[in-house]
Design an enzyme around this catalytic site. Structure first.
Site, PDB file in Angstrom:
ATOM      1  N   ARG A  56       9.509   7.243   5.659  1.00 53.90           N
ATOM      2  CA  ARG A  56       9.194   8.632   6.017  1.00 53.90           C
ATOM      3  C   ARG A  56       9.745   9.001   7.395  1.00 53.90           C
ATOM      4  NH1 ARG A  56       2.899   9.022   5.059  1.00 53.90           N
ATOM      5  NH2 ARG A  56       3.240  11.083   5.992  1.00 53.90           N
ATOM      6  N   ASP A 107       0.340   5.484   1.050  1.00 54.81           N
ATOM      7  CA  ASP A 107      -0.559   6.387   1.758  1.00 54.81           C
ATOM      8  C   ASP A 107      -1.021   7.533   0.868  1.00 54.81           C
ATOM      9  OD1 ASP A 107      -0.448   4.944   4.105  1.00 54.81           O
ATOM     10  OD2 ASP A 107       1.193   6.130   4.949  1.00 54.81           O
ATOM     11  N   ARG A 125       0.830  -1.200   0.000  1.00 51.66           N
ATOM     12  CA  ARG A 125       0.000   0.000   0.000  1.00 51.66           C
ATOM     13  C   ARG A 125       0.865   1.251   0.000  1.00 51.66           C
ATOM     14  NH1 ARG A 125      -3.590  -1.816   5.269  1.00 51.66           N
ATOM     15  NH2 ARG A 125      -4.225  -3.886   4.487  1.00 51.66           N
TER      16      ARG A 125
END
Length: 252
Positions: free
Chosen positions: A198, A53, A51
């Site tokens: 991140r 975001d 996935r």
């Protein structure tokens, strides 16, 4: 029933992430809608390598799907692209064996993160890179990044609410290099935890800003404590760049 793998690129700016969510525009939604049109209204589910975001981009996301329609891979590429919006494109389509799985068969991934630095932001890159006004100490960031290479428990660099129990991952390479007026941070490894890249970037920015010493990365890793690492960097600077597989899956 034949199985196909597709490499996708998408601009994540106007997506609420990859995975289908009620009432949200997502990458999975628009790709499955395209396939449903091709299959005359029959829902055709897709499976992705992972996935992304909201606002996160992809240059090389990989998905797979199954179909009873007989077309060569060039025709599949053209057919799907004709049904997709402008911010998603299929780069290529491959026939794969019946056991291929886009997520579970991935043997490595590369992510890239882009930081634009200067007095004013680049208006044309405002959704594709993160602007920082102050200069960054790139050599210090490069030194700090070396502590991340190898096999470690990355609990300190993982979102605290993740349900994954095994947080051991291997990072094989980290590159931090100026590219024009931007700084390109590249991370390669066998897998990445939720928000791992991140959080690493946010911590490296603190090193580059003089708020941390490069050697602190080692202690942060050892702590296994998310609160010891830096802030999570914004999503719009991140790209899922490449997903790697063994060639044996692409024999057909």
């Amino acid at each position: 029933m034949a199985r196909y793998a597709c490499k996708l690129s998408y601009d994540g700016t106007d997506f609420s992430g990859y995975q289908v969510q009620p009432g949200k525009r997502t990458v999975q939604l628009v790709v499955e809608q395209a396939l449903q049109t091709i299959h005359k209204g029959v829902h055709t589910p897709i499976v992705a390598s992972g996935r992304t975001d909201a606002r996160v981009h992809a240059f090389g996301q990989v998905i797979h799907f199954e179909s009873t329609i007989s077309m060569d891979t060039t025709s599949w590429k053209q057919a799907i692209n004709s049904q997709l919006p402008d911010d998603v494109v299929v780069l290529n389509v491959h026939g794969v064996n019946d056991t291929f799985h886009a997520r579970y068969d991935a043997v490595g991934k590369e992510y890239r993160y882009y930081i634009h630095y200067g007095d004013v932001p680049n208006v044309f890159r405002r959704n594709q890179s993160v602007h920082i006004k102050w200069p960054l100490d790139v050599p210090a960031m490069q030194t700090a990044a070396q502590y991340l290479i190898g096999t470690h428990d990355f609990s300190a660099f993982c979102a605290a609410n993740t349900s994954v129990e095994d947080k051991v991952r291997t990072i094989t390479n980290v590159s931090i290099q100026p590219v024009g007026q931007e700084l390109e941070l590249s991370f390669s490894g066998n897998g990445f935890l939720y928000n791992m890249v991140r959080i690493i970037v946010g911590t490296l920015i603190e090193v580059g800003s003089g708020k941390r010493k490069a050697r602190e990365i080692e202690a942060i890793l050892a702590s296994l404590d998310r609160s010891q690492a830096g802030k999570t960097a914004p999503g719009h600077g991140l790209y899922l760049w490449e997903v790697h597989y063994d060639e044996e899956h692409f024999s057909r």
